[in-house]
Design an enzyme around this catalytic site. Structure first.
Site, short mmCIF file in Angstrom:
data_model
loop_
_atom_site.label_atom_id
_atom_site.label_comp_id
_atom_site.label_asym_id
_atom_site.label_seq_id
_atom_site.Cartn_x
_atom_site.Cartn_y
_atom_site.Cartn_z
CG ASP A 46 -31.38 69.99 38.06
OD1 ASP A 46 -31.29 70.76 39.09
OD2 ASP A 46 -32.51 69.65 37.58
CD GLU A 124 -32.40 59.15 35.42
OE1 GLU A 124 -33.61 59.56 35.50
OE2 GLU A 124 -31.50 59.83 34.81
#
Length: 267
Positions: A46, A124
């Site tokens: 990721d 985020e």
């Protein structure tokens, strides 16, 4: 003619798969284009896909992403190395749908400098004080909500809700919901100081503004990027009008991905 680019984690296995993928794709008549790819193949994890996202964030409307994981199953990298040939054939035949996930707009305004710093986050953004307790006024839709004291604050996208935010006790949010989630890091709560103490899930039409009370310098993360910002006046968060596009070749329901990552022991 379809154009592609490959982002590798740069370890031995990932680079080997990158070379194989290039041979396959070139053999099918696709053209490598590192500047304006139609599809980006991320090989690693990721984190590798986060690097690819920021590398090509200037053309999100034209580029779709797909990931092969060379470690553990990821939320963005969901193909296995053994499936490389199958994936490449599907890319060459354009046998995929495009799904879109919400992103986060981050605007950092400064006290003296007129220009603001603008960022896009896929996962985020976090805010911490470099040395002392973070003290921030939290405004929601131009109204004061609370004064936060603690280690820091995290604002996550729905797809990023399974990362840092979840580790802090945040909710897992389905990425079809255009929203953002504010989560606290070790807030100070006693008879004198009080915060809501729970994660807040905010809809797309809401805006969250953090205003410093103590100290103007902050460590701000945008996904994998960690940046020191000085003389900060405010930090604004909102759900971006832009969206990230993923190439989806087969059904892989989000909740199954959550189950495979956090509950099942097979992956």
């Amino acid at each position: 003619m379809m154009k592609y680019a490959i982002q590798s984690r740069n370890d031995k296995l990932s680079n080997q798969l990158m070379d194989e993928a290039m041979d396959y794709l070139n053999g099918f008549g696709l053209v490598q284009d590192r500047e304006e790819p139609d599809i980006v193949l991320s090989i690693g994890g990721d984190g590798t896909l986060l690097h690819a996202f920021h590398k090509y964030s200037y053309r999100l409307k034209e580029t779709a992403f797909v990931g092969i994981h060379t470690g553990h199953l990821g939320f963005y990298a969901d193909w296995k190395p053994s499936e490389l040939e199958k994936l490449v054939i599907s890319i060459a035949r354009k046998e995929y749908d495009v799904i879109e996930y919400p992103l986060l707009d981050v605007t950092i305004n400064y006290r003296e400098k007129k220009e603001s710093s603008l960022y896009l986050a896929l996962n985020e953004s976090s805010v911490k004080s470099p040395e002392v307790t973070l003290v921030m006024d939290v405004e929601l839709n131009h109204n004061h909500f609370e004064r936060f004291r603690g280690d820091g604050l995290v604002m996550s996208t729905p797809s990023g809700s399974t990362a840092y935010s979840k580790a802090l006790g945040g909710a897992v949010v389905h990425p079809s919901l255009p929203s953002m989630q504010l989560t606290e890091m070790a807030s100070i709560n006693n008879r004198v100081f009080r915060t809501v103490g729970s994660p807040l899930i905010l809809p797309a039409h809401h805006k969250c503004v953090l205003k410093p009370v103590k100290g103007p310098d902050f460590m701000v993360t945008i996904d994998h990027l960690q940046l020191l910002h000085k003389d900060v006046k405010s930090i604004e968060y909102k759900v971006s009008e832009e969206r990230v596009r993923f190439a989806r070749f087969r059904p892989f329901p989000f909740w199954r991905r959550v189950k495979d990552s956090f509950i099942d022991k097979n992956e």
